[in-house]
Write a protein that holds these residues in place. Structure first.
Motif, PDB file in Angstrom:
ATOM      1  N   LEU A 270       0.991  -1.388  -0.008  1.00 25.57           N
ATOM      2  CA  LEU A 270       0.267   0.067   0.143  1.00 25.57           C
ATOM      3  C   LEU A 270       0.865   1.180  -0.084  1.00 25.57           C
ATOM      4  O   LEU A 270       1.742   1.286   0.946  1.00 25.57           O
ATOM      5  N   GLN A 271       0.809   2.101  -1.030  1.00 26.79           N
ATOM      6  CA  GLN A 271       1.748   3.224  -1.033  1.00 26.79           C
ATOM      7  C   GLN A 271       0.770   4.378  -1.341  1.00 26.79           C
ATOM      8  O   GLN A 271      -0.186   4.353  -1.844  1.00 26.79           O
ATOM      9  N   ILE A 272       1.501   5.609  -1.265  1.00 25.66           N
ATOM     10  CA  ILE A 272       0.683   6.887  -1.572  1.00 25.66           C
ATOM     11  C   ILE A 272       1.664   7.908  -2.410  1.00 25.66           C
ATOM     12  O   ILE A 272       2.798   7.709  -2.509  1.00 25.66           O
ATOM     13  N   ILE A 273       1.038   8.391  -3.237  1.00 20.08           N
ATOM     14  CA  ILE A 273       1.354   9.669  -4.051  1.00 20.08           C
ATOM     15  C   ILE A 273       0.972  10.994  -3.615  1.00 20.08           C
ATOM     16  O   ILE A 273      -0.397  11.047  -3.421  1.00 20.08           O
ATOM     17  N   PHE A 274       1.766  11.686  -3.159  1.00 20.09           N
ATOM     18  CA  PHE A 274       1.217  12.882  -2.612  1.00 20.09           C
ATOM     19  C   PHE A 274       1.151  13.967  -3.671  1.00 20.09           C
ATOM     20  O   PHE A 274       1.445  13.850  -4.578  1.00 20.09           O
TER      21      PHE A 274
END
Ligand code: SF4
Length: 580
Positions: A270-274
């Motif tokens: 689970l990753q995030i792009i800000f």
């Protein structure tokens, strides 16, 4: 939703406690919360792009961060990649059916189960007090026993052993039980803490018992005589604290399901792009350092060559080609679009399955937006990624999303397939959002719906339907309370002959207000206002009855409930009493 579920949220909440001053905290026993995300249910299918839309402050970004635990969830359940059969058992157990135990399912599968709150100053203070009391008892007891029962000198070798055991067990226990959130690595901290507590309290014990003068320990005969015991005591303390701490922590991790190390493995998926590529990249780190960091933190990439190969692959996947040209550049040497691609590479390097994209193109030039959106679509096609795409821009959701969820003040108010939701919005808030999306046809114009008033404070959410103070079609069951209706009557009568009449209105209870010493025509005046102004001042619709009482009038309001998010058509859910 035909796809296999990948991300499932149930009653998911993220609340933040409001800061209070010292005296305010003394006066108010119960803390107040900003309810940023206030109980949402959401299903995102594997390989799907689900867009969360809503105005600023509606809780969409907090939802994304809460799923990844970048902010601690307050309650509810988060299931990621859990088999459908387990989810069915969970739903059945929640409804009180089936044989599965709800707590067991949550413990084994929910990412947010039994979330412990991080340590705060009171927790540390409590641990300090407990350790202090424990060490005081432990210091005096062996001394008393050895001196008075066995007639041995104070703190001989055996009393060191007994005392060391007590300190080590105390530290291991309090350091591994709630509210701490330990990982297996915490045991090293426990060992260090136990040795510190042991030596410090022994020294203080010797000083306070008068056996040595403060500062005189090293000159004392005790030190010379008992060096070996002291050395052995320290080894024992470290060993017991680490060993017992490890057993307690592993046991707790086993019982508490996905907390701790298991979450680490899941987090890689689970990753995030800000949103802001200027803020999210460290200007002092090269592209290589930025993209390699997740590998290093997670202990992946066995050597420099492997790490470099994975970084290059991630950069190439993010469209930075040839990757070698970018490895040792710094963020200030890149354009806005290239920086966002570096952010995306940082998210891709761990080979994730799910990406939270938090307004990833809102800070970019329009010309670059399309490239980044195309890249996200290409990555989904190539790697089968699932996205939670967060945006305030419905037109962006229109081109990208498979399904859309509209958030208002911490709740999802409408959810459905993209085309259906935009062509046929049901919830009044969705209608207002859709009405301001530009139409790419100069001959066509939509009638804009401009909402009145400001978004309410999420720490003071209106009762009933939280959208009712701004809803252009609100009616009697939507959540009006006496104070709101009194304010509306006063507002609409301002500068009119009725202004004096309504000056004495008083809200007695949430569902009733009175006008003491009302003239005989007061009732007729209110009824006329409902007739004439009810469409504009919609709170007037909540008036159920007007009765004469003690020379005045008493006005009662309709009862209300909070609408639930209900399926009203295949794959379409709406939270509005109009669809009850
Ligand atoms: S329940 Fe529906 S009609 Fe009533 S205030 Fe809410 S959105 Fe408007």
């Amino acid at each position: 939703m035909a796809r296999e579920p990948y991300l499932v949220l149930r009653d998911f909440r993220v609340w933040f406690e409001k800061r209070r001053g010292f005296f305010e905290a003394l006066r108010k026993a119960t803390p107040e919360y900003v309810r940023a995300v206030d109980g949402i249910d959401l299903d995102v299918g594997r390989g799907e792009i689900f867009c969360l839309v809503g105005e600023s402050g509606c809780g969409k970004t907090t939802t994304g961060k809460g799923i990844l635990k970048l902010v601690p969830p307050t309650g509810g359940d988060v299931f990621v990649g859990v088999p459908k059969t387990v989810l069915d058992e969970y739903e059945a157990a929640k409804a009180g059916k089936g044989s599965a135990d709800l707590e067991t399912i949550r413990r084994q599968h929910s990412l947010s189960w039994k979330e412990q709150r991080p340590w705060t100053v009171p927790h540390f203070a409590l641990l300090g007090i407990l350790l202090g009391v424990g060490t005081l008892i432990a210091t005096t007891l062996p001394a008393f026993v050895t001196a008075s029962v066995f007639h041995l000198p104070f703190m001989d070798g055996w009393s060191y052993v007994g005392y060391g055991l007590v300190v080590a067990l105390l530290v291991a226990y309090f350091g591994s039980m709630p509210p701490t959130r330990p990982t297996p690595r915490t045991t090293l901290v426990l060992g260090a803490l136990a040795v510190l507590a042991f030596n410090l309290s022994t020294y203080l014990g010797l000083v306070f018992s008068g056996y040595v003068d403060a500062g005189g320990l090293y000159q004392s005969r005790v030190w010379g005589d008992q060096t070996l015991a002291m050395f052995g005591g320290n080894l024992l303390v470290i060993g017991v604290a680490v060993f017992v701490g490890r057993i307690l922590i592993w046991n707790r991790l086993r019982e508490e399901g996905l907390e701790g190390i298991q979450i680490r493995g899941l987090r890689q998926k689970l990753q995030i792009i800000f949103q802001d590529p200027y803020e999210s990249l460290n200007p002092k780190h090269s592209v290589y350092d930025i993209v390699a960091e997740p590998l290093i933190v997670n202990g992946l990439g066995r050597n420099r060559a492997e790490t470099e190969a994975r970084v290059e692959q991630a950069l190439a996947d993010a469209g930075l080609r040839p990757p070698k040209d970018f490895l040792f550049r710094y963020p200030h040497e890149l354009s806005g679009g290239q920086r966002q691609r570096v952010s995306i590479a940082g998210a891709l390097v761990l080979d994730p399955e799910f990406l939270v994209a938090d307004e990833p193109v809102s800070m970019l030039d329009v010309s670059i937006r399309t490239e980044i959106l195309e890249l996200l679509l290409e990555l989904r096609a190539r790697k089968g990624l699932t996205y939670l795409f967060i945006t305030h821009d419905l037109s962006l959701a229109w081109v990208l999303a498979d399904r859309i969820g509209v958030m208002y003040l911490g709740k999802i108010v409408e959810e459905g397939p993209t085309r259906e939701l935009i062509k046929n919005p049901r919830h009044p808030y969705t209608k207002a959002l859709v009405s301001v999306v530009p139409v790419p046809d100069p001959d066509r114009r939509r009638q804009r719906i401009i909402l009145k008033g400001e978004r309410p404070d999420p720490s003071d959410i209106p009762p009933g339907c939280r959208f009712h103070p701004r809803c252009p079609v609100a009616f009697e069951r939507c959540g009006w309370i006496a104070e709101e209706v009194v304010t509306e009557l006063k507002d609409l009568s301002a500068g009119t002959p009725e202004e004096g009449l309504f000056a004495g209105l008083r809200a007695d209870a949430p569902g009733a207000f009175t006008l003491p010493s009302a003239p005989p025509d007061a009732e007729a005046t209110i009824r006329r206002l409902i007739e004439d102004k009810g469409e504009e001042f919609r709170g007037l619709k909540a008036i159920r009855s007007i009765e004469r009482a003690d020379g005045g009038i008493r006005v009662s309001l309709h009862e209300f409930t909070e609408p639930e998010l209900k399926a009203i058509a295949p794959d379409v859910k709406v939270s509005c009493h109009l669809f009850a």
